[in-house]
Design a protein around this motif. Structure first.
Motif, PDB file in Angstrom:
ATOM      1  N   CYS A  66       8.895  12.634  -7.321  1.00 16.86           N
ATOM      2  CA  CYS A  66       9.259  12.620  -5.904  1.00 16.86           C
ATOM      3  C   CYS A  66       8.315  11.737  -5.086  1.00 16.86           C
ATOM      4  O   CYS A  66       8.764  10.984  -4.221  1.00 16.86           O
ATOM      5  CB  CYS A  66       9.252  14.047  -5.353  1.00 16.86           C
ATOM      6  SG  CYS A  66      10.635  15.038  -5.938  1.00 16.86           S
ATOM      7  N   VAL A  67       7.013  11.811  -5.356  1.00 16.12           N
ATOM      8  CA  VAL A  67       6.059  10.986  -4.614  1.00 16.12           C
ATOM      9  C   VAL A  67       6.276   9.509  -4.934  1.00 16.12           C
ATOM     10  O   VAL A  67       6.297   8.655  -4.039  1.00 16.12           O
ATOM     11  CB  VAL A  67       4.615  11.409  -4.928  1.00 16.12           C
ATOM     12  CG1 VAL A  67       3.618  10.416  -4.348  1.00 16.12           C
ATOM     13  CG2 VAL A  67       4.339  12.797  -4.370  1.00 16.12           C
ATOM     14  N   GLY A  68       6.463   9.180  -6.223  1.00 16.10           N
ATOM     15  CA  GLY A  68       6.722   7.799  -6.590  1.00 16.10           C
ATOM     16  C   GLY A  68       8.012   7.270  -5.994  1.00 16.10           C
ATOM     17  O   GLY A  68       8.064   6.137  -5.495  1.00 16.10           O
ATOM     18  N   GLY A  69       9.065   8.091  -6.031  1.00 18.83           N
ATOM     19  CA  GLY A  69      10.320   7.678  -5.420  1.00 18.83           C
ATOM     20  C   GLY A  69      10.191   7.477  -3.924  1.00 18.83           C
ATOM     21  O   GLY A  69      10.753   6.529  -3.356  1.00 18.83           O
ATOM     22  N   ALA A  70       9.430   8.371  -3.270  1.00 15.55           N
ATOM     23  CA  ALA A  70       9.235   8.244  -1.824  1.00 15.55           C
ATOM     24  C   ALA A  70       8.470   6.974  -1.476  1.00 15.55           C
ATOM     25  O   ALA A  70       8.843   6.239  -0.554  1.00 15.55           O
ATOM     26  CB  ALA A  70       8.495   9.465  -1.292  1.00 15.55           C
ATOM     27  N   LEU A  71       7.401   6.692  -2.208  1.00 12.84           N
ATOM     28  CA  LEU A  71       6.609   5.491  -1.925  1.00 12.84           C
ATOM     29  C   LEU A  71       7.421   4.220  -2.179  1.00 12.84           C
ATOM     30  O   LEU A  71       7.340   3.260  -1.417  1.00 12.84           O
ATOM     31  CB  LEU A  71       5.340   5.495  -2.779  1.00 12.84           C
ATOM     32  CG  LEU A  71       4.322   6.602  -2.467  1.00 12.84           C
ATOM     33  CD1 LEU A  71       3.160   6.548  -3.450  1.00 12.84           C
ATOM     34  CD2 LEU A  71       3.809   6.489  -1.037  1.00 12.84           C
ATOM     35  N   GLY A  72       8.209   4.207  -3.266  1.00 15.60           N
ATOM     36  CA  GLY A  72       9.017   3.031  -3.571  1.00 15.60           C
ATOM     37  C   GLY A  72      10.081   2.775  -2.519  1.00 15.60           C
ATOM     38  O   GLY A  72      10.232   1.648  -2.029  1.00 15.60           O
ATOM     39  N   LEU A  73      10.836   3.813  -2.154  1.00 15.69           N
ATOM     40  CA  LEU A  73      11.907   3.645  -1.177  1.00 15.69           C
ATOM     41  C   LEU A  73      11.355   3.357   0.214  1.00 15.69           C
ATOM     42  O   LEU A  73      11.883   2.495   0.938  1.00 15.69           O
ATOM     43  CB  LEU A  73      12.791   4.889  -1.161  1.00 15.69           C
ATOM     44  CG  LEU A  73      13.969   4.896  -0.182  1.00 15.69           C
ATOM     45  CD1 LEU A  73      14.833   3.652  -0.349  1.00 15.69           C
ATOM     46  CD2 LEU A  73      14.811   6.149  -0.374  1.00 15.69           C
ATOM     47  N   CYS A  74      10.300   4.054   0.610  1.00 17.18           N
ATOM     48  CA  CYS A  74       9.718   3.824   1.936  1.00 17.18           C
ATOM     49  C   CYS A  74       9.090   2.445   2.032  1.00 17.18           C
ATOM     50  O   CYS A  74       9.125   1.814   3.099  1.00 17.18           O
ATOM     51  CB  CYS A  74       8.682   4.903   2.258  1.00 17.18           C
ATOM     52  SG  CYS A  74       9.397   6.540   2.509  1.00 17.18           S
ATOM     53  N   GLY A  75       8.521   1.953   0.940  1.00 19.19           N
ATOM     54  CA  GLY A  75       8.012   0.587   0.939  1.00 19.19           C
ATOM     55  C   GLY A  75       9.122  -0.419   1.160  1.00 19.19           C
ATOM     56  O   GLY A  75       8.970  -1.381   1.925  1.00 19.19           O
ATOM     57  N   ALA A  76      10.264  -0.213   0.495  1.00 12.96           N
ATOM     58  CA  ALA A  76      11.415  -1.099   0.703  1.00 12.96           C
ATOM     59  C   ALA A  76      11.909  -1.032   2.141  1.00 12.96           C
ATOM     60  O   ALA A  76      12.280  -2.051   2.733  1.00 12.96           O
ATOM     61  CB  ALA A  76      12.537  -0.721  -0.260  1.00 12.96           C
ATOM     62  N   ALA A  77      11.910   0.162   2.723  1.00 14.17           N
ATOM     63  CA  ALA A  77      12.349   0.315   4.111  1.00 14.17           C
ATOM     64  C   ALA A  77      11.398  -0.386   5.076  1.00 14.17           C
ATOM     65  O   ALA A  77      11.839  -1.026   6.045  1.00 14.17           O
ATOM     66  CB  ALA A  77      12.458   1.800   4.452  1.00 14.17           C
ATOM     67  N   MET A  78      10.095  -0.279   4.836  1.00 15.35           N
ATOM     68  CA  MET A  78       9.128  -0.954   5.698  1.00 15.35           C
ATOM     69  C   MET A  78       9.246  -2.475   5.584  1.00 15.35           C
ATOM     70  O   MET A  78       9.146  -3.194   6.588  1.00 15.35           O
ATOM     71  CB  MET A  78       7.715  -0.521   5.322  1.00 15.35           C
ATOM     72  CG  MET A  78       7.288   0.832   5.836  1.00 15.35           C
ATOM     73  SD  MET A  78       7.087   0.888   7.649  1.00 15.35           S
ATOM     74  CE  MET A  78       8.658   1.609   8.122  1.00 15.35           C
ATOM     75  N   GLN A  79       9.464  -2.972   4.397  1.00 11.87           N
ATOM     76  CA  GLN A  79       9.624  -4.415   4.228  1.00 11.87           C
ATOM     77  C   GLN A  79      10.889  -4.909   4.915  1.00 11.87           C
ATOM     78  O   GLN A  79      10.927  -6.024   5.436  1.00 11.87           O
ATOM     79  CB  GLN A  79       9.632  -4.757   2.736  1.00 11.87           C
ATOM     80  CG  GLN A  79       8.277  -4.543   2.086  1.00 11.87           C
ATOM     81  CD  GLN A  79       8.301  -4.719   0.576  1.00 11.87           C
ATOM     82  OE1 GLN A  79       9.314  -5.105   0.007  1.00 11.87           O
ATOM     83  NE2 GLN A  79       7.177  -4.426  -0.074  1.00 11.87           N
ATOM     84  N   ALA A  80      11.925  -4.069   4.941  1.00  8.57           N
ATOM     85  CA  ALA A  80      13.133  -4.425   5.674  1.00  8.57           C
ATOM     86  C   ALA A  80      12.894  -4.364   7.176  1.00  8.57           C
ATOM     87  O   ALA A  80      13.340  -5.249   7.926  1.00  8.57           O
ATOM     88  CB  ALA A  80      14.273  -3.484   5.285  1.00  8.57           C
ATOM     89  N   LEU A  81      12.191  -3.338   7.632  1.00  7.97           N
ATOM     90  CA  LEU A  81      11.945  -3.174   9.061  1.00  7.97           C
ATOM     91  C   LEU A  81      11.154  -4.347   9.631  1.00  7.97           C
ATOM     92  O   LEU A  81      11.468  -4.871  10.703  1.00  7.97           O
ATOM     93  CB  LEU A  81      11.197  -1.861   9.305  1.00  7.97           C
ATOM     94  CG  LEU A  81      10.889  -1.500  10.755  1.00  7.97           C
ATOM     95  CD1 LEU A  81      12.174  -1.267  11.533  1.00  7.97           C
ATOM     96  CD2 LEU A  81      10.000  -0.266  10.825  1.00  7.97           C
ATOM     97  N   PHE A  82      10.113  -4.758   8.905  1.00 11.64           N
ATOM     98  CA  PHE A  82       9.277  -5.873   9.362  1.00 11.64           C
ATOM     99  C   PHE A  82       9.827  -7.233   8.920  1.00 11.64           C
ATOM    100  O   PHE A  82       9.269  -8.265   9.306  1.00 11.64           O
ATOM    101  CB  PHE A  82       7.848  -5.706   8.841  1.00 11.64           C
ATOM    102  CG  PHE A  82       7.063  -4.618   9.519  1.00 11.64           C
ATOM    103  CD1 PHE A  82       6.420  -4.852  10.717  1.00 11.64           C
ATOM    104  CD2 PHE A  82       6.990  -3.348   8.967  1.00 11.64           C
ATOM    105  CE1 PHE A  82       5.699  -3.852  11.348  1.00 11.64           C
ATOM    106  CE2 PHE A  82       6.280  -2.336   9.594  1.00 11.64           C
ATOM    107  CZ  PHE A  82       5.631  -2.586  10.794  1.00 11.64           C
TER     108      PHE A  82
END
Length: 352
Positions: A79-95
């Motif tokens: 769950c932590v790895g999945g959260a970090l991976g998906l949230c990283g993708a979301a941040m890269q999209a946001l910025f």
């Protein structure tokens, strides 16, 4: 032109294969994590446990190790790895920047400040509360630190109804600097035992967490990941530019707020129980984007699955390299992820 067509064809094939491949990788890494450890378990132990509906079959050592130690740790790493991976993708999209990661919005720094505050000042300032809360004190402190810092950054970035990326970035940099100085002050006044504890917390660790500790965290992470996953199509339009996305019916300001809030919730929950695990939120989505392209309908699930697999594999390595001791998992993610990322980046830039 022909080279570009060939590139898109290759990416299309990779997109179709990426989800089943990373799902298989996650299942294999999960099984490996359950079997391998200081107390090795056999495949029959796992199959017996599964056949009894994930309930404790007996009080044998293998059953207790599997149910009380190995399984909750593996679920947490997924769950932590999945959260970090998906949230990283979301941040890269946001910025709209492949070098972005969740630390830009102050989540990790806020969690560190909350955790360090509890470690250094908890028993001296709030002895009764620490006695009542017990094992939940450190996760609660870290989560409150995450939410507090993110709330400050959100308030600074949301001026007159406009949630601008440049203000979010600058606010994050400034608040992270302040948080870093506060952590430094608390580190200076800490005792030797407190310094050792906070040092290991900042390196990341998935061990020692019971079901009672991880279940509330898993609920927050799963809710946040579901919310982020539903933003894949709007974020695809957002990559065209804010004006173009607005014309196509996307509420850009609301979209940015959703990404910020879901990311803060997921990463904050992860940091509160696992400590600071760097590199995953930056490298995993960046590698996935190189391999399958920027379409978030594929990028989000593949980043989540690959992040879960990557952190689970690194956690196994962390606990078997120097048995009976353990390496902090943050050191392993950096040691493995850095060279792997450089290798893939070199191969891809050389090819295209």
């Amino acid at each position: 032109m022909q080279k570009m067509v060939s590139l898109y064809q290759k990416r299309g094939k990779r997109q179709l294969m990426a989800i089943p491949f990373t799902l298989g990788l996650m299942l294999c890494s999960t099984f490996w994590a359950l079997v391998v450890g200081a107390v090795p378990l056999s495949e029959s132990d796992i199959l017996t446990y599964v056949s009894h509906g994930f309930s404790e079959v007996n009080s044998s050592l293998s059953t207790r190790v599997l149910f009380e130690i190995r399984l909750p740790r593996t679920v947490l790493s997924l769950c932590v790895g999945g959260a970090l991976g998906l949230c990283g993708a979301a941040m890269q999209a946001l910025f709209r920047n492949p070098l972005a990661d969740p630390s830009l919005i102050g989540v990790a720094g806020g969690g560190a400040l909350g955790a360090v505050t509890v470690i250094v000042l908890g028993y001296s300032l709030w002895p009764q509360a620490m006695g009542v809360i017990g094992q939940y004190a450190l996760p609660i402190g870290a989560m409150l630190g995450c939410l507090g810092v993110c709330a400050i950054i959100y308030r600074l970035s949301n001026r007159q109804g406009q949630f601008t990326i440049i203000t979010l970035l600058l606010s994050g940099i400034a608040v992270n600097a302040i948080v870093g100085s506060l952590i430094g002050i608390l580190t200076l006044v800490s005792s030797d035992s407190e310094l050792r504890e906070l040092t290991f917390w900042t390196m990341g660790n998935l061990g020692g967490n019971s079901w009672a500790l991880i279940l509330p965290v898993l609920v927050l992470i799963i809710i946040s990941l579901i919310g982020l996953s539903r933003l894949a199509n709007p974020l695809n339009l957002y990559l065209l530019g804010e004006a173009q996305a607005q014309h196509l019916g996307v509420s850009v300001s609301y979209l940015k707020k959703q990404v910020f809030i879901y990311t803060a919730m997921a990463v904050g929950a992860a940091v509160s129980i696992s400590g600071m695990i760097g590199f995953v939120g930056f490298v995993v989505p960046h590698l996935v984007r190189i391999l399958i392209g920027p379409d978030h309908r594929f990028l989000f699930p593949v980043s989540m699955l690959f992040g879960a697999s990557f952190l689970t594999i690194t956690d196994v390595i962390a606990r078997i390299v120097i048995v009976p001791a353990e390496l902090p998992i943050g050191l392993v993610t950096s040691a493995l992820g850095g060279p792997f990322f450089l290798f893939v980046l070199y191969k891809q830039t050389g090819r295209y």
